[in-house]
Structure formats: structure tokens, C-alpha cells
Design a protein around this motif. Structure first.
Motif, short mmCIF file in Angstrom:
data_model
loop_
_atom_site.label_atom_id
_atom_site.label_comp_id
_atom_site.label_asym_id
_atom_site.label_seq_id
_atom_site.Cartn_x
_atom_site.Cartn_y
_atom_site.Cartn_z
N TYR A 77 0.84 -1.20 0.00
CA TYR A 77 0.00 0.00 0.00
C TYR A 77 0.87 1.25 0.00
CZ TYR A 77 -3.85 -3.12 1.25
OH TYR A 77 -4.78 -4.12 1.24
N ILE A 93 -8.21 2.41 2.61
CA ILE A 93 -7.12 1.49 2.28
C ILE A 93 -7.15 1.15 0.80
CG2 ILE A 93 -6.21 -0.83 2.65
CD1 ILE A 93 -5.59 0.97 4.94
N LYS A 94 -8.34 0.91 0.27
CA LYS A 94 -8.47 0.56 -1.14
C LYS A 94 -7.96 1.66 -2.06
CE LYS A 94 -12.37 -2.67 -0.70
NZ LYS A 94 -13.79 -2.92 -1.05
N SER A 96 -5.41 3.41 -1.67
CA SER A 96 -3.95 3.39 -1.78
C SER A 96 -3.42 2.02 -2.20
CB SER A 96 -3.33 3.79 -0.43
OG SER A 96 -3.70 2.87 0.58
N ALA A 97 -4.32 1.15 -2.66
CA ALA A 97 -3.89 -0.19 -3.07
C ALA A 97 -3.10 -0.13 -4.37
CB ALA A 97 -5.11 -1.09 -3.24
N CYS A 102 -4.71 -8.14 -7.06
CA CYS A 102 -4.44 -8.44 -5.65
C CYS A 102 -4.14 -9.92 -5.44
CB CYS A 102 -5.61 -8.00 -4.77
SG CYS A 102 -7.07 -9.02 -4.89
N ASP A 234 2.87 -2.93 5.71
CA ASP A 234 1.91 -2.45 4.71
C ASP A 234 1.91 -3.27 3.43
OD1 ASP A 234 1.29 -0.41 6.53
OD2 ASP A 234 2.84 0.90 5.69
N ALA A 236 0.19 -5.53 0.80
CA ALA A 236 -1.21 -5.52 0.40
C ALA A 236 -1.71 -6.92 0.07
CB ALA A 236 -1.39 -4.61 -0.82
N PRO A 240 -9.78 -5.30 1.49
CA PRO A 240 -8.32 -5.37 1.64
C PRO A 240 -7.90 -5.92 2.99
CG PRO A 240 -9.09 -3.17 2.14
CD PRO A 240 -10.30 -3.94 1.75
N ILE A 242 -4.06 -6.29 5.42
CA ILE A 242 -2.71 -5.73 5.57
C ILE A 242 -1.83 -6.75 6.27
CG2 ILE A 242 -1.33 -3.88 6.60
CD1 ILE A 242 -3.84 -2.14 6.54
#
Length: 271
Positions: A77, A93-94, A96-97, A102, A234, A236, A240, A242
């Protein structure tokens, strides 16, 4: 003829002695199982007696070494201003993915060299709900394989010299170990402020959560347990979720407790 009788008598005595030893061993095992489920933890009114082990797993052909960190080519992230106080909303959070496709939590653990931790989570019933679930939203503190082979001093409670041996001989400790490493909510490194209490998936009496206390320099102190450092944070995963790589296995108990206290309600629950 006399010699044969001597031999028969010796064989009979050997059988009687072996039967007696097996009986004593089984009785000790039954006593251990009846006295407790051996779930070590920080608080309870009921103590647990832990028998010393007598058998160790064969050592691996090659003991894993600490990899060079940070591990490259792992999705991570991007830090943003949202990471000021945790837990952080999944929608933030999503944002900054990474743009790449994924990976599930299980795929990430295998990619970073945490196969032993993968096995512990799978053995505690978390394969479908955490490892393979692309929608799970949680934070994990993950030790790499090499940490299992560090020397430990568990005496006088146990005779094992590494966590690899301890997990092998006392697999019932896998559940509290797993629960101590799973944090409730999403906690990127920048959201871990000093003195914060972060709830884990372990509970006392299925009600009161056990916490990770954030100390200076992002040192994470398990409640009545040990302290770990984040080596690479962090990472990913789908959800999400972590993942933080830590420098040791999070222990929700100490070996110097006499006796080790049982947390009857400790359980690694779905985040």
C-alpha cells in the motif's frame, strides 16, 4: 529345556515391563488432557501443568535463513494522509492499493517465505476464512520461517529448544499463537501511534480482547507476552487486508509464568 524356560521367563518379564510403561505413559497423557486443554495465556484463575516433552521432530534438511529485506516484488500500500489513526476504513485502504491484481493472504504468505505461519493458520481452521478469502479485511503480524528455529528457553515448563519443536509437540498452542497475530481492523504502520491498544483476535472468556500495545519506534508489545518489531509493513492483500512482517512470533504468554495460566476462552476467531 531349562534354558528355554529362562528365555520364556525373560520374555514374559519384558512384556510385563513394557505393558507397565505403556500404561504409565497413557495415564500421564490422559491426565494431561483431563487437567487442561493447554491454552497458555496471560490471565485466568485456573493453572495448567505442562508436561515436559520427550520427543522432538527431526530437524529439517536445511534451516531457513533470514531473507534480505525488504522483500521485493510484493504488493504494498502507498502511504497517505489517511494513515493518522487506526483502525483505518477499508475504503481508504483501497484508495492506496497497488494497481496490480491483488493476492490473497495465503498467496502473500507463501510469496514472502512464511510457509510455517500459513500452516498454523490453516491448522487452526482459518484457511477458508482468512488465507483463501479474497474479501477478508484484517491485519496480520507474520513471522517468517527462520524465526521458528531460534533458540528459546522454556525451562522449567518445557524442554523444547525452538518454537518449531514446541509447535510440533504441543500443537494446541497454535490457536492462541494465531489469534495473537491477527489484529481486529485495518492497521497500516502509520496508524500505529505510541501507547495505542490494538485488539487482537484472542479473548479472555470469549469476551475481553487481548491487546497489542504500541510502544516507541513501532515496537509491538503483546499483552503479558513478548515484543516484536515490524521489519516490513503495509504489504497488500485482497479484501483489503494488511500484512506486516515481524521479527519474531507473537507470544500471548511467557515461559516464566508458574504455572502457565490458561485463558479458557482464547480463540482465533474470524476477523
Amino acid at each position: 529345556m531349562t534354558g528355554c524356560k529362562h528365555i520364556q521367563a525373560a520374555v514374559l518379564l519384558s512384556i510385563v515391563f513394557l505393558s507397565d510403561q505403556i500404561g504409565r505413559t497413557c495415564a500421564s497423557y490422559r491426565s494431561l488432557k483431563q487437567d487442561s486443554d493447554f491454552v497458555p495465556g496471560p490471565s485466568s484463575s485456573e493453572g495448567v501443568t505442562i508436561l515436559a516433552s520427550v520427543y522432538y521432530p527431526p530437524p529439517p534438511s536445511e534451516i531457513p535463513t533470514k531473507p534480505e529485506l525488504p522483500i521485493k516484488n510484493i504488493p504494498r500500500y502507498n502511504r497517505t494522509e489517511w494513515y493518522t489513526q487506526g483502525p483505518v476504513k477499508p475504503s481508504n485502504i483501497k484508495k492506496s492499493a497497488p494497481s496490480r491484481e491483488c493476492m490473497t493472504v495465503g498467496d502473500v504468505l507463501k510469496a514472502i517465505g512464511a510457509d510455517k505461519w500459513y500452516d498454523i493458520l490453516a491448522d487452526t481452521g482459518l484457511k477458508s476464512s482468512v488465507l483463501d478469502d479474497p474479501k477478508v479485511q484484517t491485519t496480520l503480524l507474520v513471522p517468517l520461517d527462520y524465526t521458528f528455529f531460534r533458540e528459546i528457553d522454556a525451562t522449567p515448563l518445557r524442554n523444547e529448544s525452538t518454537m518449531d519443536e514446541l509447535v510440533f509437540y504441543a500443537p494446541e498452542i497454535q490457536r492462541p499463537l494465531a489469534g495473537a497475530s491477527i489484529l481486529k481492523g485495518l492497521w497500516p504502520t502509520d496508524s500505529l501511534g505510541t501507547s495505542m491498544k490494538v485488539p487482537t483476535s484472542n479473548t479472555m472468556d470469549k469476551v475481553t480482547p487481548l491487546y497489542i500495545i504500541v510502544e516507541e519506534d513501532k515496537v509491538l508489545q503483546a499483552q503479558n507476552g513478548n515484543a516484536v518489531n515490524i521489519l516490513q509493513g503495509d504489504i497488500a492483500a485482497c479484501g483489503p487486508s494488511i500484512i506486516h512482517i515481524v521479527d519474531d512470533i507473537v507470544l500471548p504468554f511467557r515461559f516464566d509464568q508458574k504455572p502457565v495460566d490458561a485463558v479458557s476462552g482464547t480463540q482465533a476467531v474470524k476477523p
